[in-house]
Every structure is written in C-alpha cells, then in structure tokens.
Write an enzyme that holds these catalytic residues in place. Structure first.
Site, PDB file in Angstrom:
ATOM      1  N   HIS A 195      32.493  41.740  41.504  1.00  0.00           N
ATOM      2  CA  HIS A 195      33.176  41.669  40.215  1.00  0.00           C
ATOM      3  C   HIS A 195      32.592  42.656  39.213  1.00  0.00           C
ATOM      4  CE1 HIS A 195      36.161  38.525  40.362  1.00  0.00           C
ATOM      5  NE2 HIS A 195      35.319  37.694  40.963  1.00  0.00           N
TER       6      HIS A 195
ATOM      7  N   CYS B 158      38.834  32.801  44.488  1.00  0.00           N
ATOM      8  CA  CYS B 158      38.336  33.402  43.252  1.00  0.00           C
ATOM      9  C   CYS B 158      39.093  32.828  42.070  1.00  0.00           C
ATOM     10  CB  CYS B 158      38.528  34.920  43.306  1.00  0.00           C
ATOM     11  SG  CYS B 158      37.904  35.794  41.852  1.00  0.00           S
TER      12      CYS B 158
ATOM     13  N   HIS C  91      29.965  38.374  46.425  1.00  0.00           N
ATOM     14  CA  HIS C  91      31.282  38.223  45.798  1.00  0.00           C
ATOM     15  C   HIS C  91      31.197  38.483  44.296  1.00  0.00           C
ATOM     16  CE1 HIS C  91      35.277  36.089  45.300  1.00  0.00           C
ATOM     17  NE2 HIS C  91      34.777  36.005  44.067  1.00  0.00           N
ATOM     18  N   GLU C  92      30.189  37.877  43.646  1.00  0.00           N
ATOM     19  CA  GLU C  92      30.066  38.045  42.204  1.00  0.00           C
ATOM     20  C   GLU C  92      29.635  39.463  41.832  1.00  0.00           C
ATOM     21  OE1 GLU C  92      31.394  35.857  40.531  1.00  0.00           O
ATOM     22  OE2 GLU C  92      31.418  34.254  42.015  1.00  0.00           O
TER      23      GLU C  92
END
Length: 207
Positions: free
Chosen positions: A158, A112, A154-155
């Site tokens: 965030h 990341c 994953h994004e």
C-alpha cells in the site's frame, strides 16, 4: 479533557478505494520532525482504531487518506473476515522496508479494506525481515513468518501504491467474496489445486 478522553474522541476518516489516484501512488517518507509533531502522534493513535472500526487485520495510512509511510497490523481474538487466522500482536511500523525475504513462498486468499467484497489468490515470500521505526522514531527490525510476514508485505505494498489485484497470477484468481462463500460448488481444482481447498486466513504452500 484528559489525554484518555482525547483518544476516545479521535475522528476516524473514511476509507479510500481501489482507483483513488493518491492511494495508487508511492507515499513519502516520514521525517523525524514530522514524527515528533502532536498531529502525527494523534494519527498514530487513530490508525489502530481505524483498523478495528473497519474490521481489518492490518491497515496502511494511505487507506484513510493519511499520505505517509505508516502501517499497523494485529489480530485480537477472531476476525470474521479471516476466521481461521491466529492472533497477532498489534505493531505499528513507520518507514518500513524489507531487508530480506525467503525463497520459500506461500499462497493466501487476500482481501483488502480498499477492495471490498473481493478476494485474490496471492503468492508472497513466507518469511521476511522488516526494518523501520517505532512510534518514538527508534529503529527496529523483526523477522516475520507466515501470516505476520504476509500481512506486513500486503501493507507495505500500500505504501508503494500497489493493491492485491496487481498480485494475482491471472484473472481467474480474483473473485467476489460471494463466490468464496459458495466454494462447495466450485469445479474440481478451480481455480487451482491449492486455492480451492484453502480457508480464509489460512496459508497454503501450493498454488
């Protein structure tokens, strides 16, 4: 100055890192009114440029201090941080949400931009259906598989204030990049059978 010249002079903000109090909070939804503003559209053009500048295969708006629910991802050619990853078309997602996920999972050494020089062995669903808006505010949905599904999840994390160190199954699965680079010297099957044999950018069906 033409719009092309404007695009070439978009200022890219600095990255925010693990521990940043705003980065680790859920982000607010984009409104239609906000999406249509010149400021928002300029930032949409800036986001992929930031991803390329910092060497990512995906980036979420909060990572560069844009506190909203937007991310993009894509791989063009070879990315040195994920040399075994295949090409992915660039896509931008606004207000993304997962509407379905497979029971089948896989594992990957995730990195990341907001957690530099670290890698984590993370399990995620192998396939997802992602819905959201495109750059014009039109609804879209895609069935994503393998690496595309992985990066999208994953994004999306965030946007909910979650970073990959929160996803590893134990402290031994969070390692510095220098350790990854020296894997030839690892103890047998350390930290697990799947993790010790999987290269950067590859997925594995075994822990």
């Amino acid at each position: 100055m033409s719009s092309t010249d404007d695009d070439n002079h978009i200022e890219i903000p600095p990255l925010h890192y693990l521990g940043d109090k705003k980065l680790m909070k859920p982000q607010p939804l984009v409104t239609t009114q906000h999406l249509k503003s010149d400021e928002f559209q300029l930032k949409l053009k800036m986001l992929p440029k930031a991803m390329r500048k910092y060497g990512g295969i995906g980036i979420a708006a909060p990572q560069i201090g844009w506190w909203t629910r937007v991310f993009c991802f894509g791989i063009e050619g070879t990315n040195p941080r994920y040399p075994n990853a295949s090409d992915l078309p660039l896509t931008i997602w606004i207000n993304p949400a997962i509407t379905w996920k497979s029971e089948e999972t896989n594992w990957m050494w995730e990195g990341c931009l907001s957690v530099p020089v670290m890698r984590g062995w993370v399990e995620r669903p192998a396939e997802v259906k992602l819905c959201g808006w495109n750059e014009s505010g039109e609804e879209k949905e895609q069935h994503l598989k393998r690496l595309a599904a992985r990066v999208a999840q994953h994004e999306l994390d965030h946007l909910d204030g979650v970073l990959f160190p929160n996803r590893v199954p134990g402290k031994e699965f969070l390692v510095p990049q220098a350790s990854i680079d020296a894997r030839d010297g690892w103890a047998e099957n350390w930290p697990s059978f799947g993790s010790c044999k999987t290269a950067m950018g590859e997925l594995c069906d075994e822990r």
